[in-house]
Scaffold this motif. Structure first.
Motif, mmCIF file in Angstrom:
data_model
loop_
_atom_site.group_PDB
_atom_site.id
_atom_site.type_symbol
_atom_site.label_atom_id
_atom_site.label_comp_id
_atom_site.label_asym_id
_atom_site.label_seq_id
_atom_site.Cartn_x
_atom_site.Cartn_y
_atom_site.Cartn_z
ATOM 1 N N GLY A 1 33.135 -7.097 -34.577
ATOM 2 C CA GLY A 1 33.401 -7.134 -33.141
ATOM 3 C C GLY A 1 33.392 -8.546 -32.587
ATOM 4 O O GLY A 1 34.214 -8.901 -31.731
ATOM 5 N N LEU A 2 32.465 -9.369 -33.083
ATOM 6 C CA LEU A 2 32.405 -10.759 -32.627
ATOM 7 C C LEU A 2 33.653 -11.534 -33.046
ATOM 8 O O LEU A 2 34.216 -12.291 -32.245
ATOM 9 C CB LEU A 2 31.146 -11.427 -33.177
ATOM 10 N N THR A 3 34.108 -11.347 -34.297
ATOM 11 C CA THR A 3 35.322 -12.025 -34.752
ATOM 12 C C THR A 3 36.521 -11.596 -33.928
ATOM 13 O O THR A 3 37.360 -12.419 -33.537
ATOM 14 C CB THR A 3 35.562 -11.747 -36.241
ATOM 15 N N LEU A 4 36.621 -10.290 -33.667
ATOM 16 C CA LEU A 4 37.730 -9.777 -32.859
ATOM 17 C C LEU A 4 37.712 -10.392 -31.461
ATOM 18 O O LEU A 4 38.754 -10.833 -30.952
ATOM 19 C CB LEU A 4 37.640 -8.250 -32.770
ATOM 20 N N ALA A 5 36.536 -10.459 -30.854
ATOM 21 C CA ALA A 5 36.439 -11.031 -29.507
ATOM 22 C C ALA A 5 36.781 -12.512 -29.496
ATOM 23 O O ALA A 5 37.441 -13.010 -28.572
ATOM 24 C CB ALA A 5 35.034 -10.801 -28.949
ATOM 25 N N VAL A 6 36.362 -13.244 -30.530
ATOM 26 C CA VAL A 6 36.706 -14.670 -30.620
ATOM 27 C C VAL A 6 38.216 -14.831 -30.727
ATOM 28 O O VAL A 6 38.832 -15.645 -30.022
ATOM 29 C CB VAL A 6 36.002 -15.331 -31.823
ATOM 30 N N ASP A 7 38.841 -14.053 -31.610
ATOM 31 C CA ASP A 7 40.282 -14.198 -31.826
ATOM 32 C C ASP A 7 41.069 -13.795 -30.582
ATOM 33 O O ASP A 7 42.004 -14.500 -30.174
ATOM 34 C CB ASP A 7 40.715 -13.364 -33.027
ATOM 35 N N LEU A 8 40.696 -12.680 -29.957
ATOM 36 C CA LEU A 8 41.359 -12.274 -28.715
ATOM 37 C C LEU A 8 41.182 -13.340 -27.633
ATOM 38 O O LEU A 8 42.124 -13.693 -26.920
ATOM 39 C CB LEU A 8 40.805 -10.937 -28.229
ATOM 40 N N ILE B 1 40.108 -16.985 -42.591
ATOM 41 C CA ILE B 1 40.238 -16.530 -41.199
ATOM 42 C C ILE B 1 39.375 -17.394 -40.285
ATOM 43 O O ILE B 1 39.811 -17.828 -39.206
ATOM 44 C CB ILE B 1 39.869 -15.040 -41.099
ATOM 45 N N PHE B 2 38.151 -17.673 -40.707
ATOM 46 C CA PHE B 2 37.286 -18.546 -39.902
ATOM 47 C C PHE B 2 37.877 -19.955 -39.796
ATOM 48 O O PHE B 2 37.724 -20.621 -38.765
ATOM 49 C CB PHE B 2 35.873 -18.590 -40.498
ATOM 50 N N ARG B 3 38.555 -20.420 -40.833
ATOM 51 C CA ARG B 3 39.213 -21.736 -40.761
ATOM 52 C C ARG B 3 40.278 -21.724 -39.669
ATOM 53 O O ARG B 3 40.395 -22.678 -38.889
ATOM 54 C CB ARG B 3 39.830 -22.078 -42.115
ATOM 55 N N ARG B 4 41.055 -20.636 -39.589
ATOM 56 C CA ARG B 4 42.090 -20.547 -38.557
ATOM 57 C C ARG B 4 41.480 -20.479 -37.163
ATOM 58 O O ARG B 4 42.123 -20.871 -36.184
ATOM 59 C CB ARG B 4 42.990 -19.339 -38.814
ATOM 60 N N LEU B 5 40.260 -19.982 -37.071
ATOM 61 C CA LEU B 5 39.550 -19.944 -35.785
ATOM 62 C C LEU B 5 38.786 -21.244 -35.512
ATOM 63 O O LEU B 5 38.123 -21.360 -34.477
ATOM 64 C CB LEU B 5 38.576 -18.761 -35.762
ATOM 65 N N LEU C 1 24.768 -15.456 -39.119
ATOM 66 C CA LEU C 1 26.173 -15.419 -38.718
ATOM 67 C C LEU C 1 26.357 -14.818 -37.327
ATOM 68 O O LEU C 1 27.144 -15.332 -36.522
ATOM 69 C CB LEU C 1 26.982 -14.632 -39.740
ATOM 70 N N GLU C 2 25.664 -13.731 -37.034
ATOM 71 C CA GLU C 2 25.882 -13.065 -35.742
ATOM 72 C C GLU C 2 25.516 -13.959 -34.550
ATOM 73 O O GLU C 2 26.327 -14.096 -33.619
ATOM 74 C CB GLU C 2 25.121 -11.745 -35.689
ATOM 75 N N PRO C 3 24.335 -14.585 -34.520
ATOM 76 C CA PRO C 3 24.058 -15.493 -33.398
ATOM 77 C C PRO C 3 25.042 -16.657 -33.319
ATOM 78 O O PRO C 3 25.374 -17.118 -32.219
ATOM 79 C CB PRO C 3 22.633 -15.989 -33.683
ATOM 80 N N LEU C 4 25.515 -17.132 -34.486
ATOM 81 C CA LEU C 4 26.488 -18.227 -34.494
ATOM 82 C C LEU C 4 27.783 -17.781 -33.802
ATOM 83 O O LEU C 4 28.291 -18.474 -32.913
ATOM 84 C CB LEU C 4 26.756 -18.651 -35.937
ATOM 85 N N LEU C 5 28.311 -16.630 -34.201
ATOM 86 C CA LEU C 5 29.542 -16.132 -33.580
ATOM 87 C C LEU C 5 29.329 -15.790 -32.112
ATOM 88 O O LEU C 5 30.218 -16.004 -31.280
ATOM 89 C CB LEU C 5 30.048 -14.901 -34.341
ATOM 90 N N LYS C 6 28.152 -15.276 -31.785
ATOM 91 C CA LYS C 6 27.838 -14.971 -30.385
ATOM 92 C C LYS C 6 27.868 -16.247 -29.544
ATOM 93 O O LYS C 6 28.413 -16.269 -28.427
ATOM 94 C CB LYS C 6 26.461 -14.306 -30.289
ATOM 95 N N SER C 7 27.315 -17.335 -30.074
ATOM 96 C CA SER C 7 27.299 -18.591 -29.316
ATOM 97 C C SER C 7 28.718 -19.115 -29.113
ATOM 98 O O SER C 7 29.024 -19.745 -28.100
ATOM 99 C CB SER C 7 26.447 -19.641 -30.040
ATOM 100 N N VAL C 8 29.608 -18.844 -30.087
ATOM 101 C CA VAL C 8 31.009 -19.268 -29.962
ATOM 102 C C VAL C 8 31.719 -18.453 -28.901
ATOM 103 O O VAL C 8 32.381 -18.997 -28.005
ATOM 104 C CB VAL C 8 31.733 -19.144 -31.323
ATOM 105 N N GLY D 1 51.485 -21.421 -37.222
ATOM 106 C CA GLY D 1 51.011 -21.337 -35.849
ATOM 107 C C GLY D 1 50.483 -19.963 -35.492
ATOM 108 O O GLY D 1 50.294 -19.092 -36.338
ATOM 109 N N ASP D 2 50.254 -19.747 -34.182
ATOM 110 C CA ASP D 2 49.731 -18.483 -33.694
ATOM 111 C C ASP D 2 50.829 -17.459 -33.441
ATOM 112 O O ASP D 2 50.548 -16.333 -33.016
ATOM 113 C CB ASP D 2 48.937 -18.704 -32.396
#
Length: 534
Positions: A15-22, A54-58, A124-131, A457-458
């Motif tokens: 869910g965190l990855t999805l929210a970051v990407d969106l 995927i994280f590299r692309r983000l 990982l979860e707190p890291l993605l949450k902070s992002v 690109g995106d």
């Protein structure tokens, strides 16, 4: 009035990855999580190479690596009686530094752009949450539990309860349930889970023991399999001062006893967490209904063997993310969102099978345990020799999943210009291919520095790789009519052309090939309408 464009339910890694990407795509997104804070214990500890790409692309790969295992920490796995006696069998794996060094000089597309990375879920979860909390168009709400939802022709109305009991209503155009194995979203949709619901029951315990590596004589590693009748797996977490054990025992206290037995020498330690979990191999019969989708453990439950749970979920997230963004931006056609189930459910099925295969291999050598296996007797020595003989064949199956990690292909997708035939799924080995539906193999433009991936690109990207390059105006015009983002990437490197095998490749935002040819298509409009879901 819409409160948000996409409501993401569940703030685990998926869910965190999805929210970051969106959020990075400019989509207004609300992320809710019933817990007040990220979990304090690890369900996973390995991001596989595709997840790291995927994280590299983000823009997050280096941040994730800095928080996890250092690049030179050994990634080997051992079979042991305890950590004070010499290991009985070693499964060698390259460190991240070694994998990067090999990657930097590999030019044939056979290596991932990013090696794996060990990072504990509680890191990982707190890291993605902070992002995600820093992305202005994403609203992060912990302590918010989804109770129910109702769909209509315009959107979805979700009934949510805050941790203080206060009811909240959230109106969204789309909902994605990333809310785990007991998913409220999946259950309300009525989707069934098919497969093996109860293979065996285990416990997981988390220990803190800062002095462990000062006391034991065992070589540093990632995993230690203790030879016993409890299936004891000892995992080194990212701090190298925290350790988890998975085992079959009757009560929580037995886990502390197993820790002491595995270490093999007196140490000070604290058991921070202990809970039961059940090995399951399950796949949802559907991934979407109208405006509501499921992803991650809500859609597929695997045994951690091979690390295909969270990593498969991250693949779900990036597949649905760009498609939701396309539809919300007005250029995604009616087939685009429907393709999510066609594409990702087949990958879920393959990975459930892969996870089961690794676990069955472990069951073979584990079944050879005998009560006298540690005895210095002919019978004990024979029992140990038999177990190790089986383990040398069966234990490595746990790790032979690189084909599942990198080589998956979206066969039969309605938004890919497929070709007759195509390579069959290969779980164990990765064979680079540019076949439509496959992940574009990583090839260096500048060895060790810039990958073709880095220049995608995106939106949609046309790679022109041949000596002669036809004007791309036909594609440019067709994409512009629909309003879809499009760019051209020229690569004047014969080695890249040799790997991909064609003069032209059309690649979509998640770096999967959607069309290829040695000439531009006679009907580019048709290609563009297919790949954008029209």
């Amino acid at each position: 009035m819409m409160d948000t464009q996409v409501l993401v339910v569940g703030a685990g890694p998926v869910g965190l990855t999805l929210a970051v990407d969106l959020g990075k795509r400019g989509i207004r997104c609300t992320l809710i999580e019933k817990n007040a804070a990220p979990l304090g214990y690890p369900k996973m500890e390995r991001c596989n190479p595709r997840t790291m790409e995927i994280f590299r692309r983000l823009g997050l790969a280096d941040t994730v690596r800095a928080a996890g295992y250092p690049p030179d920490w050994p990634m080997d796995t051992y079979l042991v009686f305890d950590l004070m006696r010499p290991p009985l069998f070693k499964m060698a794996h390259p460190t991240v530094a070694q994998a990067k060094a090999k990657r930097d000089v590999t030019l044939d597309g056979s290596m991932p752009l990013e090696p794996y990375q060990v990072i504990s879920q509680y890191t990982l979860e707190p890291l993605l949450k902070s992002v995600v909390e820093k992305i202005p168009n994403v609203d992060v709400k912990f302590g918010h539990e989804l109770l129910s939802f109702a769909q209509d022709g315009e959107g979805v109305t979700a009934q949510v309860r805050k941790s203080n009991g206060e009811p909240v209503e959230i109106r969204a155009q789309y909902v994605v349930g990333c809310d785990g194995g007991s998913s409220v979203v999946r259950k309300q949709l009525g989707f069934k889970m098919d497969g093996e619901p109860h293979l065996r029951e285990m416990r997981q315990a988390l220990f803190h023991c800062p002095e462990l590596y000062d006391k034991v004589t065992a070589p540093r590693a990632r995993h230690y399999n203790r030879i016993d009748d409890h299936w004891t797996l000892f995992i080194v977490q990212d701090s190298r001062q925290h350790f988890t054990i998975h085992a079959i025992v009757e009560k929580d206290e037995d886990m502390a006893t197993l820790f002491e037995k595995t270490v093999g020498t007196p140490v000070k330690f604290e058991m921070l967490h202990c809970a039961k979990w059940v090995q399951r191999l399950l796949l949802a019969d559907h991934y979407l209904e109208n405006r509501v989708f499921i992803a991650g453990d809500a859609a597929h439950l695997v045994i951690p063997t091979g690390g295909l749970g969270m990593n498969t979920g991250v693949g779900d997230a990036v597949d649905i993310s760009w498609k939701l963004a396309a539809v919300l931006e007005g250029w995604g056609g009616p087939h685009l969102l429907q393709s999510y189930e066609v594409e990702r459910r087949q990958i879920g099925a393959i990975n459930v099978k892969a996870s089961g295969g690794g676990t069955s291999g472990r069951a073979v050598w584990r079944s050879a345990w005998r009560p006298d296996i540690e005895d210095d007797t002919p019978e004990g020595k024979a029992a140990l020799a038999h177990l190790l003989e089986l383990a040398k064949v069966e234990a490595p199956k746990t790790f032979r999943v690189v084909g599942a990690e990198l080589g998956y292909r979206y066969a039969g997708s309605p938004v890919i210009c497929d070709e007759p035939g195509g390579p069959e799924p290969n779980i164990e080995e990765y064979e680079p291919t540019s076949w439509p539906g496959a992940r574009l193999p990583h090839v260096w433009i500048e060895p060790g520095k810039v990958s073709v991936h880095d220049r995608i690109g995106d939106g949609f990207t046309l790679l022109r790789l041949g000596k002669t390059k036809s004007a791309a105006s036909c594609f440019q015009l067709a994409f512009s009519r629909i309003g879809a983002p499009f760019s051209v990437l020229d690569v004047d490197n014969p080695a890249v052309r040799d790997v991909y095998g064609f003069d032209y490749l059309l690649v979509r935002p998640d770096v999967h090939v959607v069309w290829r040819g040695n000439e531009l298509p006679a009907d580019p409009e048709k290609v563009v309408r297919i790949v954008t879901g029209h």
